[in-house]
Design a protein around this motif. Sequence first.
Motif, mmCIF file in Angstrom:
data_model
loop_
_atom_site.group_PDB
_atom_site.id
_atom_site.type_symbol
_atom_site.label_atom_id
_atom_site.label_comp_id
_atom_site.label_asym_id
_atom_site.label_seq_id
_atom_site.Cartn_x
_atom_site.Cartn_y
_atom_site.Cartn_z
ATOM 1 N N LYS B 77 0.833 -1.205 0.000
ATOM 2 C CA LYS B 77 0.000 0.000 0.000
ATOM 3 C C LYS B 77 0.868 1.255 0.000
ATOM 4 O O LYS B 77 0.618 2.198 -0.761
ATOM 5 C CB LYS B 77 -0.929 -0.008 1.214
ATOM 6 C CG LYS B 77 -1.924 1.142 1.212
ATOM 7 C CD LYS B 77 -2.932 1.028 2.337
ATOM 8 C CE LYS B 77 -3.864 2.228 2.331
ATOM 9 N NZ LYS B 77 -4.849 2.169 3.429
ATOM 10 N N LEU B 80 2.366 1.782 -3.415
ATOM 11 C CA LEU B 80 1.405 2.289 -4.392
ATOM 12 C C LEU B 80 1.040 3.746 -4.124
ATOM 13 O O LEU B 80 0.829 4.521 -5.051
ATOM 14 C CB LEU B 80 0.142 1.419 -4.378
ATOM 15 C CG LEU B 80 0.342 -0.008 -4.890
ATOM 16 C CD1 LEU B 80 -0.813 -0.900 -4.476
ATOM 17 C CD2 LEU B 80 0.497 -0.021 -6.405
ATOM 18 N N ASN B 83 3.489 5.841 -5.544
ATOM 19 C CA ASN B 83 3.353 5.836 -6.993
ATOM 20 C C ASN B 83 2.153 6.639 -7.476
ATOM 21 O O ASN B 83 1.818 6.596 -8.648
ATOM 22 C CB ASN B 83 3.228 4.401 -7.502
ATOM 23 C CG ASN B 83 4.565 3.842 -7.936
ATOM 24 O OD1 ASN B 83 5.003 4.070 -9.057
ATOM 25 N ND2 ASN B 83 5.223 3.153 -7.035
ATOM 26 N N ALA B 85 -1.112 6.357 -6.403
ATOM 27 C CA ALA B 85 -2.448 5.772 -6.257
ATOM 28 C C ALA B 85 -3.171 6.467 -5.102
ATOM 29 O O ALA B 85 -2.541 6.890 -4.136
ATOM 30 C CB ALA B 85 -2.346 4.272 -5.984
ATOM 31 N N GLN B 89 -7.593 3.185 -3.807
ATOM 32 C CA GLN B 89 -7.060 2.299 -4.841
ATOM 33 C C GLN B 89 -5.885 1.473 -4.301
ATOM 34 O O GLN B 89 -5.792 0.267 -4.566
ATOM 35 C CB GLN B 89 -6.614 3.128 -6.047
ATOM 36 C CG GLN B 89 -6.372 2.272 -7.275
ATOM 37 C CD GLN B 89 -5.996 3.111 -8.483
ATOM 38 O OE1 GLN B 89 -5.163 4.005 -8.402
ATOM 39 N NE2 GLN B 89 -6.629 2.835 -9.610
ATOM 40 N N ALA B 90 -5.011 2.119 -3.549
ATOM 41 C CA ALA B 90 -3.866 1.410 -2.978
ATOM 42 C C ALA B 90 -4.338 0.318 -2.031
ATOM 43 O O ALA B 90 -3.814 -0.797 -2.023
ATOM 44 C CB ALA B 90 -2.940 2.396 -2.262
ATOM 45 N N ILE B 93 -5.844 -2.577 -4.184
ATOM 46 C CA ILE B 93 -4.822 -3.356 -4.889
ATOM 47 C C ILE B 93 -3.995 -4.170 -3.897
ATOM 48 O O ILE B 93 -3.660 -5.324 -4.159
ATOM 49 C CB ILE B 93 -3.931 -2.431 -5.748
ATOM 50 C CG1 ILE B 93 -4.756 -1.839 -6.891
ATOM 51 C CG2 ILE B 93 -2.728 -3.195 -6.310
ATOM 52 C CD1 ILE B 93 -4.009 -0.810 -7.733
ATOM 53 N N ALA B 123 1.663 -6.803 -7.732
ATOM 54 C CA ALA B 123 1.083 -5.467 -7.525
ATOM 55 C C ALA B 123 1.142 -4.641 -8.816
ATOM 56 O O ALA B 123 0.193 -3.930 -9.149
ATOM 57 C CB ALA B 123 1.815 -4.748 -6.392
ATOM 58 N N ARG B 124 2.262 -4.754 -9.525
ATOM 59 C CA ARG B 124 2.387 -4.024 -10.805
ATOM 60 C C ARG B 124 1.273 -4.440 -11.758
ATOM 61 O O ARG B 124 0.614 -3.594 -12.360
ATOM 62 C CB ARG B 124 3.748 -4.338 -11.431
ATOM 63 C CG ARG B 124 3.887 -3.815 -12.859
ATOM 64 C CD ARG B 124 5.039 -4.485 -13.601
ATOM 65 N NE ARG B 124 4.775 -5.899 -13.831
ATOM 66 C CZ ARG B 124 5.697 -6.787 -14.200
ATOM 67 N NH1 ARG B 124 6.951 -6.405 -14.369
ATOM 68 N NH2 ARG B 124 5.378 -8.051 -14.386
ATOM 69 N N ARG B 127 -2.073 -3.131 -10.743
ATOM 70 C CA ARG B 127 -2.183 -1.687 -10.951
ATOM 71 C C ARG B 127 -2.457 -1.377 -12.423
ATOM 72 O O ARG B 127 -3.285 -0.530 -12.744
ATOM 73 C CB ARG B 127 -0.902 -1.000 -10.482
ATOM 74 C CG ARG B 127 -0.949 0.496 -10.620
ATOM 75 C CD ARG B 127 0.081 1.164 -9.754
ATOM 76 N NE ARG B 127 0.325 2.509 -10.244
ATOM 77 C CZ ARG B 127 1.248 2.795 -11.146
ATOM 78 N NH1 ARG B 127 2.022 1.847 -11.624
ATOM 79 N NH2 ARG B 127 1.409 4.032 -11.561
ATOM 80 N N ALA B 130 -5.961 -2.131 -13.003
ATOM 81 C CA ALA B 130 -6.854 -1.127 -12.410
ATOM 82 C C ALA B 130 -6.950 0.106 -13.317
ATOM 83 O O ALA B 130 -8.037 0.650 -13.524
ATOM 84 C CB ALA B 130 -6.351 -0.723 -11.024
ATOM 85 N N ILE B 131 -5.811 0.521 -13.870
ATOM 86 C CA ILE B 131 -5.814 1.676 -14.772
ATOM 87 C C ILE B 131 -6.617 1.355 -16.029
ATOM 88 O O ILE B 131 -7.388 2.166 -16.534
ATOM 89 C CB ILE B 131 -4.358 2.075 -15.121
ATOM 90 C CG1 ILE B 131 -3.658 2.615 -13.875
ATOM 91 C CG2 ILE B 131 -4.333 3.107 -16.244
ATOM 92 C CD1 ILE B 131 -2.153 2.730 -13.991
#
Lengths: 214, 228
Positions: B77, B80, B83, B85, B89-90, B93, B123-124, B127, B130-131
């Motif tokens: 978390k 992210l 990054n 997020a 969202q974090a 994910i 996680a990548r 993500r 999710a995008i």
Amino acid sequence: MTIEHHPEEATLTAYAVGALDLGQRVAVATHLAACPRCRGWTRAMERVGGAFVADSPPVAMAADALARTLARLDAPAPAADAAGRETADAPIELPKFVRGYDFGRWRWVAPRIRMRPIHLPEASPTRVFLLKSAPGATIFAHAHTALEMTCVLRGAFHHEGGRYGPGDFDLGDETVSHQPRVESESECLCLIAMQGELRWSGFWGRLAQPFVRL
Amino acid sequence: MIQIARRVVSQDMSAHFAVLDLPAAPALRRWSELRMSVERPAGQAAEDWAARIAAIANRQDREAFAELFRHFAPRVKGFLRRNGASDAQAEEIAQEAMLTIWRKAQLFDPAASGAATWIFTIARNLRIDAIRREKRGGGLRVEEVEAEYEIDATPTPDAQIVAAQSEASVRGALDALPDDQLKVIQLSYFEERSHGEIAQALQIPLGTVKSRLRLAMKRLRSELEAER
């Protein structure tokens, strides 16, 4: 077969952390399928990612996060789509997931040059297509308005940067204007991922400009 | 720990960078310091996360899962959030990543990657998914992203220049980088700042960001090859 032209470390790192758009990822993955050296770097960058995750300052999860996740453990995993469908005549040099995409029809671009669009499953700022050039063909001198990634699948071409054979990767941007020439022995098949537009130059290029939108 | 608390990502970019610039809160601390700052349960082999993943694979060990969750979910978390997020969202994910660990534990190959690296790739992929879902809607279809990162190539060990790296040797290589080079790598790839934002945050010219990043990449490659 020796690969001489590789993506820059920065491009591979962006790939490894998931920062490239899908079209660019297709071009880099096509190179990776042929290049153990770059696969090695990409994996090392995933380990760097692991180090960043391991050492990230923790941010508290929601109070019920563990309980909620534990409650989901026994639910069946959603059935994955039965993938494996492939476009029958997709070049075998492409990574498997790319061969699964829809391919358009071959289209005339210029004398001795054809292109075939690859339809990505999501809107991407980068368009991807195959470009097939007859032996000895010269591709119009052109410049780019944005990034263009090329990965050679078969055959070879030359430009100011050297010789590009199977697996070689070429990155063009707005600072590069070049005129690739295909070797005379065999036709050249490339995968190209392109942002923005091409700017043709030279007589044939200007003539073709109104008709050709690569 | 105070420094870590101050580094919690702010939604406001300028505030975030203001925090980065404070001398009391250096933008990046050395890996060794970061590792020391991680609290570990006394008398427990806290580092052996691979064994816990194996316990899930072999006997669906819920206690091992809970331990992995308590350790990694907040870090995923945090990663992210840095990054860019949102908190929601974090959180989502990170939970999905932990569920993926449970479901795919038998696919984890400790010889191929460490636990943290495997979790990073999970996680990548989540993500990216999710995008993608933000753009086209629909449910979780992360298996598409997983397929996109599967390169069907036969391994050729002699040519794998840096493939045999362990997480420890990657840390060694990162540690050997000068601070300013490590910082541009972090900001560029693990906080996904644009070159312009990095130039502003570090108060250096745009061209310097680019050349420093290039230098950092070259240095990292040579360090990784030396560590082999």
